[in-house]
Design a protein around this motif. Structure first.
Motif, PDB file in Angstrom:
ATOM      1  N   LEU A  16       0.834  -1.204   0.000  1.00 42.24           N
ATOM      2  CA  LEU A  16       0.000   0.000   0.000  1.00 42.24           C
ATOM      3  C   LEU A  16       0.866   1.250   0.000  1.00 42.24           C
ATOM      4  N   ARG A  17       1.885   1.268   0.837  1.00 45.97           N
ATOM      5  CA  ARG A  17       2.795   2.413   0.857  1.00 45.97           C
ATOM      6  C   ARG A  17       3.454   2.603  -0.494  1.00 45.97           C
ATOM      7  N   PHE A  18       3.929   1.504  -1.056  1.00 49.06           N
ATOM      8  CA  PHE A  18       4.586   1.605  -2.360  1.00 49.06           C
ATOM      9  C   PHE A  18       3.628   2.163  -3.397  1.00 49.06           C
ATOM     10  N   SER A  19       2.399   1.660  -3.432  1.00 53.92           N
ATOM     11  CA  SER A  19       1.436   2.066  -4.458  1.00 53.92           C
ATOM     12  C   SER A  19       1.125   3.557  -4.365  1.00 53.92           C
ATOM     13  N   LEU A  20       0.933   4.066  -3.156  1.00 50.83           N
ATOM     14  CA  LEU A  20       0.588   5.479  -2.986  1.00 50.83           C
ATOM     15  C   LEU A  20       1.748   6.387  -3.406  1.00 50.83           C
ATOM     16  N   ILE A  21       2.942   6.059  -2.934  1.00 49.00           N
ATOM     17  CA  ILE A  21       4.096   6.894  -3.278  1.00 49.00           C
ATOM     18  C   ILE A  21       4.464   6.726  -4.742  1.00 49.00           C
ATOM     19  N   ASN A  22       4.303   5.525  -5.271  1.00 52.18           N
ATOM     20  CA  ASN A  22       4.577   5.272  -6.681  1.00 52.18           C
ATOM     21  C   ASN A  22       3.656   6.098  -7.569  1.00 52.18           C
ATOM     22  N   LEU A  23       2.382   6.181  -7.191  1.00 50.38           N
ATOM     23  CA  LEU A  23       1.439   6.997  -7.956  1.00 50.38           C
ATOM     24  C   LEU A  23       1.845   8.463  -7.935  1.00 50.38           C
ATOM     25  N   PHE A  24       2.182   8.963  -6.755  1.00 52.14           N
ATOM     26  CA  PHE A  24       2.609  10.363  -6.637  1.00 52.14           C
ATOM     27  C   PHE A  24       3.870  10.621  -7.459  1.00 52.14           C
TER      28      PHE A  24
END
Length: 203
Positions: free
Chosen positions: A125-133
């Motif tokens: 989840l952390r990766f996905s959010l920061i990856n999107l940003f």
């Protein structure tokens, strides 16, 4: 040679698909071209940014999950990428969240970085959010760079419409030349590192 090629039609018909597919991998060159095309009114800048962000995010997500499930077996085989792997590993240890955002901006880290991060056990989840940003920031910067490059070229040379294809080819060649120089420099550094390694005594 190029007078019968309708470059405007090609860009308008396939430009967004090319940007999306290109950004699944590296994407900077096609993204800059997309920005130039947006300046010429062939594509829409925000639509270019959307498809580039989507492609960049999905590409890194796939690599992250590949690292999560297969990293233990895959990473030891990437001997030529060992310097990049060590660099990303050190970045993850010191700044795990910053590493997710920054790897796409670091030369030689775009493909290896998400693999290493996935293998590190970082929260999906952390990766996905920061990856999107990170993907949105990356796409906005490079597409805007292409857009303003088109503005600069138009101020210098005037109407660019008759020269769209030569400009596209020129940008591709320039980016390829930069990538080649970087590759040669990285290869020379790798050779120097190998030369410094102590020889193993023979049994």
């Amino acid at each position: 040679m190029f007078e019968h090629i309708d470059f405007t039609y090609l860009l308008a018909s396939y430009g967004y698909w090319a940007i999306f597919i290109g950004c699944l991998l590296e994407g900077e060159t096609i993204l800059i071209l997309g920005g130039v095309a947006a300046h010429q009114g062939v594509l829409q800048l925000w639509t270019v940014i959307f498809w580039a962000s989507l492609g960049g995010m999905l590409g890194d997500q796939l690599l992250f999950w590949a690292g999560r499930f297969f990293g233990a077996r895959l990473l030891p085989r990437l001997h030529r990428q060992q310097a990049a792997i060590d660099r990303v590993t050190g970045l993850i240890v010191r700044h795990p969240l910053v590493s997710v955002f920054s790897v796409r901006f670091l030369y030689g880290m775009r493909l290896v970085g998400p693999l290493v991060i996935g293998a590190s056990g970082l929260s999906p989840l952390r990766f996905s959010l920061i990856n999107l940003f990170g993907a949105v920031v990356w796409a906005t910067l490079f597409a805007s760079g292409g857009y303003w490059a088109g503005e600069f070229l138009e101020q210098v040379f005037g109407n660019l419409k008759p020269y769209r294809l030569p400009i596209a080819v020129g940008v591709v060649l320039l980016m390829a030349g930069i990538a080649l120089v970087r590759h040669l420099v990285a290869r020379r550094k790798a050779r120097r590192s190998d030369a410094k390694l102590p020889d193993h005594p023979t049994q």
